[in-house]
Design an enzyme around this catalytic site. Structure first.
Site, PDB file in Angstrom:
ATOM      1  N   HIS A 281       0.859  -1.274  -0.096  1.00  0.00           N
ATOM      2  CA  HIS A 281       0.042  -0.100  -0.051  1.00  0.00           C
ATOM      3  C   HIS A 281       0.932   1.171  -0.105  1.00  0.00           C
ATOM      4  CE1 HIS A 281      -3.423   2.214   0.589  1.00  0.00           C
ATOM      5  NE2 HIS A 281      -3.662   2.106   1.760  1.00  0.00           N
ATOM      6  N   HIS A 320      -2.095  -2.249  -9.917  1.00  0.00           N
ATOM      7  CA  HIS A 320      -3.279  -1.681  -8.862  1.00  0.00           C
ATOM      8  C   HIS A 320      -4.471  -2.497  -9.007  1.00  0.00           C
ATOM      9  CE1 HIS A 320      -5.904   1.413  -6.821  1.00  0.00           C
ATOM     10  NE2 HIS A 320      -4.521   2.022  -6.700  1.00  0.00           N
ATOM     11  N   ASP A 376       2.783   5.573  -6.837  1.00  0.00           N
ATOM     12  CA  ASP A 376       3.986   5.457  -5.803  1.00  0.00           C
ATOM     13  C   ASP A 376       5.067   5.431  -6.859  1.00  0.00           C
ATOM     14  OD1 ASP A 376       3.072   5.667  -3.433  1.00  0.00           O
ATOM     15  OD2 ASP A 376       2.241   3.448  -3.516  1.00  0.00           O
TER      16      ASP A 376
HETATM   17  N1  CMC Z   1       4.949  -6.675 -10.559  1.00  0.00           N
HETATM   18  C1  CMC Z   1       4.866  -7.665 -11.285  1.00  0.00           C
HETATM   19  N2  CMC Z   1       3.806  -8.489 -11.207  1.00  0.00           N
HETATM   20  C2  CMC Z   1       2.806  -7.680 -10.892  1.00  0.00           C
HETATM   21  C3  CMC Z   1       2.575  -6.851  -9.953  1.00  0.00           C
HETATM   22  C4  CMC Z   1       3.992  -6.070  -9.856  1.00  0.00           C
HETATM   23  N3  CMC Z   1       4.036  -4.772  -9.405  1.00  0.00           N
HETATM   24  N4  CMC Z   1       1.485  -6.378  -9.701  1.00  0.00           N
HETATM   25  C5  CMC Z   1       0.761  -7.431 -10.131  1.00  0.00           C
HETATM   26  N5  CMC Z   1       1.587  -8.244 -10.706  1.00  0.00           N
HETATM   27  C6  CMC Z   1       1.022  -9.703 -11.143  1.00  0.00           C
HETATM   28  C7  CMC Z   1       0.524 -10.747 -10.167  1.00  0.00           C
HETATM   29  O1  CMC Z   1       1.867 -11.414  -9.879  1.00  0.00           O
HETATM   30  C8  CMC Z   1      -0.441 -11.344 -10.835  1.00  0.00           C
HETATM   31  O2  CMC Z   1       0.237 -12.311 -12.006  1.00  0.00           O
HETATM   32  P1  CMC Z   1      -0.453 -13.691 -12.153  1.00  0.00           P
HETATM   33  O3  CMC Z   1      -1.952 -13.454 -12.727  1.00  0.00           O
HETATM   34  O4  CMC Z   1       0.618 -14.365 -12.972  1.00  0.00           O
HETATM   35  O5  CMC Z   1      -0.491 -14.516 -10.737  1.00  0.00           O
HETATM   36  C9  CMC Z   1      -1.077 -10.335 -11.588  1.00  0.00           C
HETATM   37  O6  CMC Z   1      -0.258  -9.238 -11.747  1.00  0.00           O
HETATM   38  C10 CMC Z   1      -2.442  -9.640 -10.835  1.00  0.00           C
HETATM   39  O7  CMC Z   1      -1.725  -9.248  -9.609  1.00  0.00           O
HETATM   40  P2  CMC Z   1      -2.574  -9.457  -8.100  1.00  0.00           P
HETATM   41  O8  CMC Z   1      -1.466  -9.499  -7.186  1.00  0.00           O
HETATM   42  O9  CMC Z   1      -3.520 -10.254  -8.352  1.00  0.00           O
HETATM   43  O10 CMC Z   1      -3.128  -7.841  -7.991  1.00  0.00           O
HETATM   44  P3  CMC Z   1      -4.008  -7.369  -6.741  1.00  0.00           P
HETATM   45  O11 CMC Z   1      -5.047  -6.335  -7.244  1.00  0.00           O
HETATM   46  O12 CMC Z   1      -4.060  -8.122  -5.640  1.00  0.00           O
HETATM   47  O13 CMC Z   1      -2.731  -6.169  -6.414  1.00  0.00           O
HETATM   48  C11 CMC Z   1      -1.028  -4.543  -5.904  1.00  0.00           C
HETATM   49  C12 CMC Z   1      -2.645  -4.844  -6.351  1.00  0.00           C
HETATM   50  C13 CMC Z   1      -1.124  -2.988  -5.807  1.00  0.00           C
HETATM   51  C14 CMC Z   1      -0.952  -4.968  -4.508  1.00  0.00           C
HETATM   52  C15 CMC Z   1      -0.224  -5.330  -6.744  1.00  0.00           C
HETATM   53  O14 CMC Z   1       0.033  -4.781  -8.244  1.00  0.00           O
HETATM   54  C16 CMC Z   1       1.306  -4.724  -6.234  1.00  0.00           C
HETATM   55  O15 CMC Z   1       1.759  -5.553  -5.410  1.00  0.00           O
HETATM   56  N6  CMC Z   1       2.052  -3.730  -6.738  1.00  0.00           N
HETATM   57  C17 CMC Z   1       3.220  -3.382  -6.397  1.00  0.00           C
HETATM   58  C18 CMC Z   1       3.081  -2.860  -5.022  1.00  0.00           C
HETATM   59  C19 CMC Z   1       2.693  -1.205  -5.170  1.00  0.00           C
HETATM   60  O16 CMC Z   1       3.366  -0.559  -6.007  1.00  0.00           O
HETATM   61  N7  CMC Z   1       1.599  -0.814  -4.520  1.00  0.00           N
HETATM   62  C20 CMC Z   1       1.157   0.332  -4.681  1.00  0.00           C
HETATM   63  C21 CMC Z   1      -0.195   0.502  -4.868  1.00  0.00           C
HETATM   64  S1  CMC Z   1      -0.968   2.001  -5.312  1.00  0.00           S
HETATM   65  C22 CMC Z   1      -0.917   3.039  -3.886  1.00  0.00           C
HETATM   66  C23 CMC Z   1      -1.356   2.441  -2.646  1.00  0.00           C
HETATM   67  O17 CMC Z   1      -2.455   1.772  -2.681  1.00  0.00           O
HETATM   68  O18 CMC Z   1      -0.901   2.886  -1.714  1.00  0.00           O
END
Ligand code: CMC
Length: 443
Positions: A281, A320, A376
């Site tokens: 987050h 996201h 971010d």
């Molecule tokens: N790098 C590489 N792969 C990713 C990333 C990433 N940053 N984000 C998602 N994926 C992949 C994930 O591994 C999954 O792949 P697969 O379908 O092969 O398993 C697919 O994309 C879907 O991801 P998810 O984890 O199911 O998506 P989610 O909605 O649960 O997670 C998230 C959203 C923001 C937690 C995630 O994208 C992430 O961890 N990003 C990096 C951390 C980040 O930048 N967070 C800030 C978010 S914006 C500001 C805030 O909220 O504070």
């Protein structure tokens, strides 16, 4: 009154238009469930049951497809990359408004008149001081305590200074706590920072604007008055606006969940600060900076990307839960970064970030998963240009998010449909074991 009707007849196309017909193949029974606002009430599923067993429930870890409230604070269209506070596009607010006006908008639901704005700014400005005891307990933290840990604690501690805050049903009382919290967050955040620096705490300067005063509390040393470059004040103010709300994100959900117990707003917001601390987050901006440093040079990017695709790590600042398009805040931040670098000189990590973005946006892995830069990805670069250490980045996010948390809290406590947040579980453990006392088990 129930919104579900059970029929023995098979599902037909004649069911009421705004309803969902589901057939339980275990029993052959069909149910018409009302659809309102493109949702069904999860509680309505509870009437679908096998024999005398428990009613049907939904299983939704991470709430990926569950609406927890009705809200009129923030609108997001993740597919289109649209973000609006109370109906106003984020681009216009970032360009033409300021953080306190946006805070007013979020809390009150409409833009202020001149008199309302002046009164609001006056109120916030004259609540910036905190009780002297805050100073002493902040000094009690270890020299290397993370400022977010300190902020979480000091926000929660405000509940002990303002026991009247427990009176959450009183309109004026709620307003007073909201003003106090928006006013004091920069003081708490700045003092956490000064503690990690081993520098004396700086008291608020109420002749300065909200954001200029924050910078003064952070960076003032022996000068009579700390006057930050106006362009930097503006850039930080824009960053606060961009972070001010983001509908039901993890920290807002934490605020609402804790607030649903009818606890005081300081305790609820403290839970939000804790949620924001996490690297998935708000902590992502800190993680992005560390990632860019680790990558070190643009020539290392392809190897890094391969590692991400192999699942070794995530590309921090990308992806996201809601945006499946370019995060509109990232676009504005990219522009703000240019303004800041004009004052501070460019950050060498910017080249790595730009190249990383370019490569990722052309790569099948990221395209297929609709992974774009989020808020971010670039914010850390700006914060670094201000000479904030990475540990402070999320504190800045928290200060910006405070009006949003409070607007959502306010909405929650006035919402008659809300209940204490208490999800169900699917129990997977043992049952009815016979307890054997330790003396027998260990014999
Ligand atoms: N790098 C590489 N792969 C990713 C990333 C990433 N940053 N984000 C998602 N994926 C992949 C994930 O591994 C999954 O792949 P697969 O379908 O092969 O398993 C697919 O994309 C879907 O991801 P998810 O984890 O199911 O998506 P989610 O909605 O649960 O997670 C998230 C959203 C923001 C937690 C995630 O994208 C992430 O961890 N990003 C990096 C951390 C980040 O930048 N967070 C800030 C978010 S914006 C500001 C805030 O909220 O504070």
């Amino acid at each position: 009154m129930t919104d579900v009707t059970a029929t023995d007849a098979p599902a037909t196309a004649d069911a009421a238009t705004d309803s969902l017909t589901v057939r339980d193949n275990r029993t052959g029974q069909s149910y018409d469930i009302a659809i309102t606002d493109n949702t069904i009430k999860a509680a309505d599923l509870g009437q679908i049951r096998l024999d005398e067993g428990p009613g049907l429930a939904t299983y939704d870890p991470g709430f990926v497809n569950t609406a927890s409230c009705r809200s009129s604070v923030t609108f997001i269209d993740g597919e289109e990359g649209i973000l609006e506070y109370r109906g106003y596009p984020i681009e216009q607010l970032a360009e033409k408004s300021n953080f306190l006006e946006v805070a007013y908008l979020l809390i009150h639901g409409a833009l202020p008149s001149k008199a309302e704005y002046d009164a609001w700014v006056h109120e916030i400005t004259y609540h910036t001081f905190v009780h002297e005891n805050v100073k002493s307990f902040t000094e009690g933290f270890r020299y290397d305590a993370h400022p977010m840990g300190m902020l979480m604690a000091s926000t929660g501690a405000l509940s002990t200074f303002y026991p009247d805050a427990r009176n959450i049903n009183d309109v004026e009382n709620r307003h007073l706590q909201i003003v106090r919290m928006i006013a004091k967050m920069p003081t708490l955040g700045a003092w956490s920072f000064r503690h990690t620096q081993g520098k004396p705490f700086v008291y608020p300067d109420n002749d300065l604007s909200y954001t200029a005063n924050f910078l003064s509390m952070l960076f003032k040393m022996s000068e009579q008055r700390f006057e930050a470059d106006e362009r930097l004040v503006k850039a930080l103010d824009v960053l606060f606006i961009l972070h001010a709300d983001h509908e039901q994100n993890a920290s807002t959900n934490a605020v609402r969940s804790v607030g649903s117990t009818q606890v005081d707003p300081y305790s609820a917001v403290s839970a939000g600060v804790g949620a924001l601390f996490g690297p998935l987050h708000g902590g992502a901006n800190e993680a992005v900076l560390r990632m860019l440093r680790r990558i070190g040079t643009t020539s290392e990017i392809p190897a890094f990307i391969e590692g991400v695709k192999d699942g070794n790590e995530k590309l921090m600042g990308f992806g996201h839960r809601v945006y499946k398009n370019y995060d509109p805040r990232a676009r504005i931040i990219k522009k703000a970064a240019e303004d800041v670098f004009e004052v501070t000189g460019t950050n060498p990590l910017l080249d790595i970030a730009l190249e990383l973005e370019k490569i990722a946006l052309e790569d099948e892995y990221f395209i297929k998963r609709k992974l774009y830069p989020n808020v971010d990805f670039y914010s850390g670069l700006i914060y670094e240009a201000f000479q904030f250490p990475p540990e402070m980045f999320t504190v800045l996010f928290a200060i910006g998010r405070t009006p949003g948390w409070l607007a959502q809290w306010l909405e929650l406590v006035q919402d008659k449909e809300q209940k204490i947040a208490r999800p169900k579980q699917i129990y997977t453990g043992d049952r009815t074991l016979d307890f054997v006392p330790a003396s027998e088990r260990w014999a």
